[in-house]
Enzyme design. Sequence first.
Site, PDB file in Angstrom:
ATOM      1  N   LYS A 115       1.696  -8.346   2.162  1.00  9.19           N
ATOM      2  CA  LYS A 115       2.630  -9.238   1.456  1.00  9.19           C
ATOM      3  C   LYS A 115       2.110 -10.674   1.427  1.00  9.19           C
ATOM      4  CE  LYS A 115       6.865  -6.618   1.692  1.00  9.19           C
ATOM      5  NZ  LYS A 115       8.246  -6.522   2.124  1.00  9.19           N
ATOM      6  N   LYS A 197       0.491   3.751  -2.563  1.00  7.39           N
ATOM      7  CA  LYS A 197       1.876   4.245  -2.491  1.00  7.39           C
ATOM      8  C   LYS A 197       2.658   3.821  -3.742  1.00  7.39           C
ATOM      9  CE  LYS A 197       4.871   1.067  -0.283  1.00  7.39           C
ATOM     10  NZ  LYS A 197       5.770   0.517   0.671  1.00  7.39           N
ATOM     11  N   LYS A 200       7.775  -0.571  -5.675  1.00  6.54           N
ATOM     12  CA  LYS A 200       8.587  -1.365  -6.594  1.00  6.54           C
ATOM     13  C   LYS A 200       7.781  -2.496  -7.204  1.00  6.54           C
ATOM     14  CE  LYS A 200      11.505  -1.872  -2.789  1.00  6.54           C
ATOM     15  NZ  LYS A 200      12.758  -1.895  -2.049  1.00  6.54           N
TER      16      LYS A 200
HETATM   17  P1  TYM Z   1      11.888  -0.581   1.650  1.00  6.90           P
HETATM   18  O1  TYM Z   1      13.095  -1.222   1.067  1.00  6.90           O
HETATM   19  O2  TYM Z   1      10.549  -1.033   1.200  1.00  6.90           O
HETATM   20  O3  TYM Z   1      11.948   0.975   1.428  1.00  6.90           O
HETATM   21  C1  TYM Z   1      13.118   1.720   1.738  1.00  6.90           C
HETATM   22  C2  TYM Z   1      12.715   3.092   2.276  1.00  6.90           C
HETATM   23  O4  TYM Z   1      11.938   3.790   1.305  1.00  6.90           O
HETATM   24  C3  TYM Z   1      10.742   4.270   1.905  1.00  6.90           C
HETATM   25  N1  TYM Z   1       9.672   4.263   0.888  1.00  6.90           N
HETATM   26  C4  TYM Z   1       8.936   5.328   0.584  1.00  6.90           C
HETATM   27  N2  TYM Z   1       8.929   6.584   1.050  1.00  6.90           N
HETATM   28  C5  TYM Z   1       8.026   7.449   0.512  1.00  6.90           C
HETATM   29  N3  TYM Z   1       7.161   7.122  -0.477  1.00  6.90           N
HETATM   30  C6  TYM Z   1       7.133   5.868  -0.971  1.00  6.90           C
HETATM   31  N4  TYM Z   1       6.289   5.564  -1.946  1.00  6.90           N
HETATM   32  C7  TYM Z   1       8.049   4.907  -0.447  1.00  6.90           C
HETATM   33  N5  TYM Z   1       8.293   3.597  -0.712  1.00  6.90           N
HETATM   34  C8  TYM Z   1       9.286   3.220   0.124  1.00  6.90           C
HETATM   35  C9  TYM Z   1      10.447   3.284   3.032  1.00  6.90           C
HETATM   36  O5  TYM Z   1       9.629   3.866   4.017  1.00  6.90           O
HETATM   37  C10 TYM Z   1      11.841   2.993   3.544  1.00  6.90           C
HETATM   38  O6  TYM Z   1      12.263   3.996   4.463  1.00  6.90           O
HETATM   39  N6  TYM Z   1      11.580  -2.825   6.087  1.00  6.90           N
HETATM   40  C11 TYM Z   1      12.251  -1.772   5.331  1.00  6.90           C
HETATM   41  C12 TYM Z   1      13.741  -1.935   5.292  1.00  6.90           C
HETATM   42  C13 TYM Z   1      14.397  -2.043   6.622  1.00  6.90           C
HETATM   43  C14 TYM Z   1      14.637  -0.991   7.541  1.00  6.90           C
HETATM   44  C15 TYM Z   1      15.294  -1.592   8.637  1.00  6.90           C
HETATM   45  C16 TYM Z   1      14.371   0.374   7.502  1.00  6.90           C
HETATM   46  C17 TYM Z   1      14.864  -3.193   7.181  1.00  6.90           C
HETATM   47  N7  TYM Z   1      15.403  -2.913   8.382  1.00  6.90           N
HETATM   48  C18 TYM Z   1      15.654  -0.834   9.749  1.00  6.90           C
HETATM   49  C19 TYM Z   1      14.751   1.121   8.623  1.00  6.90           C
HETATM   50  C20 TYM Z   1      15.382   0.518   9.706  1.00  6.90           C
HETATM   51  C21 TYM Z   1      11.737  -1.803   3.915  1.00  6.90           C
HETATM   52  O7  TYM Z   1      11.290  -2.796   3.419  1.00  6.90           O
HETATM   53  O8  TYM Z   1      11.960  -0.646   3.236  1.00  6.90           O
END
Ligand code: TYM
Length: 334
Positions: A115, A197, A200
């Site tokens: 990032k 991956k 978004k």
């Molecule tokens: P975020 O918002 O980027 O993504 C949300 C969830 O989607 C999963 N994910 C994927 N899984 C499979 N293939 C992909 N291409 C893919 N892209 C995203 C992510 O692994 C995630 O589970 N930091 C986290 C948000 C967060 C969080 C937490 C998660 C904040 N606090 C506490 C768990 C527990 C994030 O940015 O996810």
Amino acid sequence: MIGDKKVLFSGMQATGNLTLGNYLGALKNWVSLSDEYECFYSVVDMHSITIRQDPATLRKRARALLTLYIAAGLDPEKNCIYYQSHVSGHAELAWILNCFTYMGELNRMTQFKDKAAKHADNINAGLFTYPVLMAADILLYQADVVPVGIDQMQHLELTRDLAQRFNGIYGDVFTIPEAYIGKVGAKIMSLQDPSKKMSKSDENPNGSIYLMDDPDTIRRKCKRAVTDSLGEFRYSDEQPGLHNLIDIFCACTNRTPEDVVAEFSGSGYGQFKEAVGEAVVSVLDPLQKRVAELEKDKSYIDSVIKNNAEKANYYAQKTLRKVQKKVGFPEKIR
Ligand code: TYM
């Protein structure tokens, strides 16, 4: 434990357009686990501002995401679905945990490095300490299990390290959480570059299927997905494009790769891509309709937001008070 149930926490950012990766890697598993655990599902809007956001857009997206959680099948009577920013305990615990986190640990985080490279003009301290806020999210509810995609594993390891460090100093304060990674779908790759991956923030919109894409767009993106010139229908790491499409198909239809290979082994890639498109449409189309339906019911969504924030605050305060006492903050006079 809450009552006789173990606790589950997870969250998603309301930044950008959610992709099929978010759904298959996370949200779908959340729904399947929701009966077994006492669940907290947060729209993590505090995490979102580590990258500059337009306020009105963030507010809109946060509400759309909360609605999506419900549309995906999470019952807000049973699952605590809430905005992170409505529970001040997240920020308070994050501050305390910051004081137990080493710079070197945060420097190693690959997501920070990625990032920071992408947003070189805004490498702020929040972006750096982002994983500590994530640890606070999880530990605040004494979560036993955290369903996430593979990309979040490093953050989860740090959470476990922090919890163990804190417990080592002060006794058993935090539950040590475990990651839950789904069997298929834990890492959905870009349709245009299967070494990356699905994300978004991908500049190439054809690489990602967005949850709100219409059926024709979904079919077109699947049809155009990059495969290989081997022409063999196998589930192999040597054919990452096809491997990814099989993962998507399996996650959407609840089938196994072996089963799918057996069915399509005599078919061309084109035919399989069409089947993948249909499988994705059959998952996303009803989801989109349900979102549209729920969005009309403003007062219902408002009541979910209010009631669940109260519930989340109640459990958050319980942990926070314990932690504040341990580190030596004076008791409040009531
Ligand atoms: P975020 O918002 O980027 O993504 C949300 C969830 O989607 C999963 N994910 C994927 N899984 C499979 N293939 C992909 N291409 C893919 N892209 C995203 C992510 O692994 C995630 O589970 N930091 C986290 C948000 C967060 C969080 C937490 C998660 C904040 N606090 C506490 C768990 C527990 C994030 O940015 O996810």
